[in-house]
Design an enzyme around this catalytic site. Structure first.
Site, PDB file in Angstrom:
ATOM      1  N   ARG A  62      35.678  37.807  52.694  1.00  0.00           N
ATOM      2  CA  ARG A  62      36.984  38.460  52.675  1.00  0.00           C
ATOM      3  C   ARG A  62      37.825  37.933  53.826  1.00  0.00           C
ATOM      4  NH1 ARG A  62      36.935  39.884  57.339  1.00  0.00           N
ATOM      5  NH2 ARG A  62      38.864  40.978  56.949  1.00  0.00           N
ATOM      6  N   GLY A  63      39.096  38.380  53.844  1.00  0.00           N
ATOM      7  CA  GLY A  63      40.041  37.825  54.807  1.00  0.00           C
ATOM      8  C   GLY A  63      40.753  36.668  54.125  1.00  0.00           C
ATOM      9  N   ALA A  64      42.093  36.674  54.200  1.00  0.00           N
ATOM     10  CA  ALA A  64      42.879  35.747  53.372  1.00  0.00           C
ATOM     11  C   ALA A  64      42.453  34.274  53.502  1.00  0.00           C
ATOM     12  CB  ALA A  64      44.357  35.933  53.681  1.00  0.00           C
ATOM     13  N   ARG A  80      41.097  38.138  43.486  1.00  0.00           N
ATOM     14  CA  ARG A  80      41.847  39.135  44.285  1.00  0.00           C
ATOM     15  C   ARG A  80      43.328  38.751  44.237  1.00  0.00           C
ATOM     16  NH1 ARG A  80      39.598  40.982  49.963  1.00  0.00           N
ATOM     17  NH2 ARG A  80      40.752  42.867  49.401  1.00  0.00           N
ATOM     18  N   GLN A 102      36.683  47.586  57.991  1.00  0.00           N
ATOM     19  CA  GLN A 102      36.610  46.210  58.505  1.00  0.00           C
ATOM     20  C   GLN A 102      36.760  46.182  60.028  1.00  0.00           C
ATOM     21  OE1 GLN A 102      38.299  47.110  55.770  1.00  0.00           O
ATOM     22  NE2 GLN A 102      38.450  45.462  54.278  1.00  0.00           N
ATOM     23  N   ASP A 114      48.102  38.740  54.801  1.00  0.00           N
ATOM     24  CA  ASP A 114      47.607  38.248  53.505  1.00  0.00           C
ATOM     25  C   ASP A 114      48.665  37.479  52.741  1.00  0.00           C
ATOM     26  OD1 ASP A 114      45.641  40.561  54.115  1.00  0.00           O
ATOM     27  OD2 ASP A 114      44.739  39.333  52.535  1.00  0.00           O
ATOM     28  N   LYS A 158      46.387  44.491  55.565  1.00  0.00           N
ATOM     29  CA  LYS A 158      45.517  45.632  55.271  1.00  0.00           C
ATOM     30  C   LYS A 158      46.262  46.958  55.350  1.00  0.00           C
ATOM     31  CE  LYS A 158      42.128  45.588  54.182  1.00  0.00           C
ATOM     32  NZ  LYS A 158      41.894  45.637  52.707  1.00  0.00           N
TER      33      LYS A 158
END
Ligand code: MRU
Length: 336
Positions: A46-48, A85, A192, A233, A244
Site C-alpha cells: 500500500r501507499g501510492a 485501487r 497505518q 495519493d 488518507k
C-alpha cells in the site's frame, strides 16, 4: 533501511505483508500477477508510489507468462491492474508507462520485449527511490533542529520505493544531525500510523509519539506541533490533494493554529487530467474494517457504515508541496 518493501528476485515480486506489521516482519513472494493484485487490494502492499511500482512489476511478470503477446493482452492485464485501487494515481501512471514502453518494442522478439519490460519496471522503482531522496533534501530546508512534526497515515519507506516522502523528510533531517520529535496519528480505521509509521520510525531510532486521531487539535493548541507533513495519493491541477481519510481535518486544524501544512510527493502523483479534487474517485472500504477492525466487534450487528479511504484537502490549506523537483509554494504559503 533494514527492510525492503518491494524487491524483484528471479522474476518474482517479493513484498512485505503490511497487514501483519508491527507484530511480524513477514515477506511474501509471487510470480502470479493476480496474487499481486490481491495483495494490493488487501493493503499488503500500500501507499501510492509502492502500489505503482508493484503494478509495474506485476505487468512485466504477467507478460513474461503470456505465450502470444499482443496489444489486446497487454491492455487486458493493464486494466485488471488498474482496477485494484481507484484513488492513487501512481498506479495508473506506472501501468500506462509500462504499456507505452511495450508499444515501443511491439514487433520485436518476445524475449527482448519481456527483458525490456522488466528493465522498465526496475527503472520505475529506482527513479522513485531517487525522488524520495530529493523530496527529503528539499523538505529538510523547512525544518530546524528541535522541531516537532505531525504526520498522518504512512508515507514512509513502506509506502514507496525508497525512504518515503513525508518520512523521507524526517530521515533526511536526522542525517543532517537535526533532532526532531514526531507525532504519528493513529489513522483509523486501518491504523497505518500506529502499525506502520511508528514501527518504521522506531527501526530508524526516530523519537516518535503515537496519538489518537482526535488529539491533534489539543496538541496544536498547546503549541506542541511546529509542522504537519503528509503524503498524497493524487493531486489535481489546481493543487487539491487526496490523501488518507483524516488528512483534511488535520489541515483545517493546522490552518486554525497557524501551523504550516506540507504535502510531500513525487511528480508522478500529480494528475493534470483532473481540474479539482471534486473530480477524484474516492475509494470506499468495507464496513467490517470499521465495525470489526482487527478482530473485535465494536459496533452493533448490521450497523450502517460509510468508510471513505481518502479525503480531499483543498489547495488553500497547503503551505508547500515538497517535491523531487523542489519546493512549490501552496496557496497558504506566505508571499515573501
Ligand atoms: O490506504 P493506503 O494505506 O494505501 O493510503 C496511503 C496514504 O494515504 C499515503 O499517505 C499516500 O499513499 C502517500 S504514500 C507516500
Amino acid at each position: 533501511m533494514n527492510f525492503k518493501t518491494l524487491e524483484l528476485t528471479d522474476n518474482k515480486l517479493k513484498w512485505i505483508d503490511q497487514t501483519v506489521l508491527p507484530l511480524e516482519l513477514s515477506y511474501k513472494s509471487s510470480d502470479d500477477y493476480k496474487e499481486i493484485i490481491t495483495a494490493i487490494k488487501r493493503l499488503e502492499i500500500r501507499g501510492a508510489p509502492a502500489i505503482g511500482i508493484a503494478a509495474a512489476y506485476a505487468l512485466a511478470i504477467a507478460v513474461s507468462k503470456e505465450k502470444n503477446l499482443s496489444e489486446e493482452c497487454i491492455i487486458r492485464i493493464a486494466d485488471e491492474l488498474k482496477a485494484s485501487r481507484p484513488t492513487a494515481v501512481n498506479l495508473f501512471w506506472a501501468v500506462d508507462r509500462m504499456v507505452e514502453y511495450y508499444d515501443k518494442y511491439q514487433g520485436q522478439p518476445r524475449d527482448e520485449i519481456i527483458e525490456e519490460l522488466f528493465y522498465e519496471s526496475v527503472r520505475i522503482h529506482k527513479e522513485d527511490a531517487e525522488m524520495c531522496q530529493q523530496i527529503g533534501e528539499h523538505g529538510s530546508q523547512l525544518i530546524k533542529d528541535g522541531d516537532t512534526v505531525l504526520t498522518h497515515c504512512n508515507a514512509g519507506a513502506l509506502a514507496t520505493g525508497g525512504i518515503g516522502t513525508a518520512l523521507g523528510v524526517i530521515y533526511t533531517c536526522k542525517q543532517q544531525g537535526k533532532k526532531l520529535h514526531v507525532y504519528a496519528d493513529e489513522t483509523r480505521p486501518l491504523l497505518q500510523g500506529s502499525r506502520l509509521t511508528v514501527w518504521e520510525l522506531q527501526q530508524e531510532n526516530i523519537d516518535v509519539t503515537l496519538i489518537t486521531d482526535n488529539s491533534a487539535g489539543m496538541l496544536m493548541r498547546q503549541g506542541k506541533i511546529n509542522h504537519v507533513i503528509v503524503g498524497a495519493d493524487r493531486v489535481t491541477t489546481n493543487g487539491d490533494v487526496a490523501n488518507k481519510i483524516g488528512t483534511f481535518s488535520v489541515a483545517v486544524l493546522a490552518k486554525e493554529h497557524n501551523i504550516p501544512f506540507y504535502v510531500a510527493l513525487p511528480e508522478s502523483t500529480f494528475d493534470y487530467s483532473l481540474k479539482t479534487g471534486d473530480d477524484i474517485i474516492i475509494e470506499e472500504r468495507s464496513s467490517e474494517e470499521v465495525t470489526k477492525g482487527f478482530g473485535k466487534q465494536t459496533a452493533p450487528d448490521n450497523t450502517q457504515v460509510y468508510s471513505p479511504a481518502f479525503d480531499v484537502t483543498p489547495a488553500e490549506y497547503i503551505s508547500y508541496y515538497i517535491m523531487d523537483t523542489g519546493l512549490r509554494k501552496g496557496k497558504r504559503a506566505k508571499i515573501t
